[in-house]
Design a protein around this motif. Structure first.
Motif, PDB file in Angstrom:
ATOM      1  N   UNK A 163       8.558  10.215   0.414  1.00 21.95           N
ATOM      2  CA  UNK A 163       9.882  10.670  -0.021  1.00 21.95           C
ATOM      3  C   UNK A 163      10.227  11.912   0.785  1.00 21.95           C
ATOM      4  N   UNK A 164      11.446  11.941   1.292  1.00 20.70           N
ATOM      5  CA  UNK A 164      11.922  13.081   2.068  1.00 20.70           C
ATOM      6  C   UNK A 164      13.184  13.605   1.420  1.00 20.70           C
TER       7      UNK A 164
ATOM      8  N   UNK B 243      16.162  22.262   5.266  1.00 21.53           N
ATOM      9  CA  UNK B 243      14.857  22.341   4.614  1.00 21.53           C
ATOM     10  C   UNK B 243      14.402  20.924   4.334  1.00 21.53           C
ATOM     11  N   UNK B 244      13.218  20.570   4.842  1.00 24.62           N
ATOM     12  CA  UNK B 244      12.671  19.236   4.672  1.00 24.62           C
ATOM     13  C   UNK B 244      11.443  19.316   3.776  1.00 24.62           C
ATOM     14  N   UNK B 245      11.455  18.551   2.697  1.00 27.26           N
ATOM     15  CA  UNK B 245      10.309  18.463   1.788  1.00 27.26           C
ATOM     16  C   UNK B 245       9.807  17.029   1.779  1.00 27.26           C
ATOM     17  N   UNK B 246       8.566  16.843   2.212  1.00 26.87           N
ATOM     18  CA  UNK B 246       7.923  15.530   2.250  1.00 26.87           C
ATOM     19  C   UNK B 246       6.952  15.409   1.089  1.00 26.87           C
ATOM     20  N   UNK B 247       6.909  14.231   0.466  1.00 25.29           N
ATOM     21  CA  UNK B 247       5.927  13.928  -0.556  1.00 25.29           C
ATOM     22  C   UNK B 247       5.365  12.547  -0.261  1.00 25.29           C
TER      23      UNK B 247
ATOM     24  N   UNK C 249       1.960  16.848   0.175  1.00 26.13           N
ATOM     25  CA  UNK C 249       3.324  17.302   0.410  1.00 26.13           C
ATOM     26  C   UNK C 249       3.372  18.238   1.597  1.00 26.13           C
ATOM     27  N   UNK C 250       4.560  18.400   2.127  1.00 28.67           N
ATOM     28  CA  UNK C 250       4.742  19.258   3.295  1.00 28.67           C
ATOM     29  C   UNK C 250       6.167  19.788   3.266  1.00 28.67           C
TER      30      UNK C 250
ATOM     31  N   UNK D 142       5.510  13.012   9.061  1.00 30.32           N
ATOM     32  CA  UNK D 142       4.958  12.165   8.007  1.00 30.32           C
ATOM     33  C   UNK D 142       3.531  11.766   8.370  1.00 30.32           C
ATOM     34  N   UNK D 143       3.323  11.382   9.617  1.00 32.63           N
ATOM     35  CA  UNK D 143       1.992  10.983  10.077  1.00 32.63           C
ATOM     36  C   UNK D 143       0.993  12.130   9.918  1.00 32.63           C
ATOM     37  N   UNK D 144       1.357  13.313  10.370  1.00 34.28           N
ATOM     38  CA  UNK D 144       0.462  14.471  10.244  1.00 34.28           C
ATOM     39  C   UNK D 144       0.151  14.790   8.789  1.00 34.28           C
ATOM     40  N   UNK D 145       1.151  14.685   7.936  1.00 30.19           N
ATOM     41  CA  UNK D 145       0.945  14.954   6.514  1.00 30.19           C
ATOM     42  C   UNK D 145      -0.039  13.951   5.917  1.00 30.19           C
TER      43      UNK D 145
END
Length: 182
Positions: A33-34, A44-48, A71-72, A105-108
């Motif tokens: 989820x972004x 601001x980008x929040x990745x889960x 998350x990132x 996303x890959x790094x996270x």
């Protein structure tokens, strides 16, 4: 992107990791989820990420499914040139009108996978554990050889349903705990 907030959802499978040229991941079932918040030229980008990945067990080489929950957060803004001085800030040239988030996303996902990929005690492939024990080279001066033998015996015993012999040093410590409770 106009000012405001946007949500994006992605599903990642083995093909995603193949496209990223990652041979370590044998399978994946991840939901990413972004959430993007745009205010005054700053994004601001929040990745889960949640789900699981399949990797090879370091001990027996069988498939091992590992849960991923990570998350990132990163801030992206326009500047004179591409610059990433920290993990939390990315500056891109004003001529760029997009950011490829696939690498983020890959790094996270990869950072959420533990370094050590090992089945729980007793769950490794029994035949491979026996071969490992049989063909393991032991140096006479290796202080860890006895510990490795005990670990491999413990794996075999756990698979047989038996219990491994206990270490007398730990038994002495267990005795201290029981005497305190009396």
């Amino acid at each position: 992107m106009p000012q405001g907030e946007r949500d994006y959802d992605f599903h990642l499978d083995k093909q995603f990791f193949d496209d990223m040229e990652c041979a370590d991941v044998r399978g994946a079932n991840l939901d990413a989820a972004l959430k993007v918040v745009h205010r005054n030229g700053v994004y601001e980008l929040d990745f889960t990420l949640t789900g699981d990945v399949t990797v090879a067990c370091d001990r027996c080489l069988d498939d091992l499914q590992l849960p991923v929950e990570s998350g990132y957060h990163i801030v992206v803004k326009y500047g004179d040139e591409f610059r990433q001085d920290s993990d939390e800030l990315l500056e891109i040239p004003e001529s760029d009108d997009s950011v490829n988030v696939a690498y983020m996303i890959y790094d996270t996902a990869m950072l959420a996978i533990p370094i050590k990929h090992v089945h729980p005690l007793g769950k490794c492939n029994r035949a491979m554990s026996a071969l490992l024990k049989k063909h393991r080279a032991v140096r006479p001066d290796d202080p860890d050889a006895e510990l490795e033998d005990e670990l491999l015996d413990g794996i075999d015993d756990a698979q047989d349903g038996g219990s491994a012999p206990s270490d007398p040093r730990w038994d002495a410590l267990k005795g201290l705990n029981s005497s305190e409770n009396e």
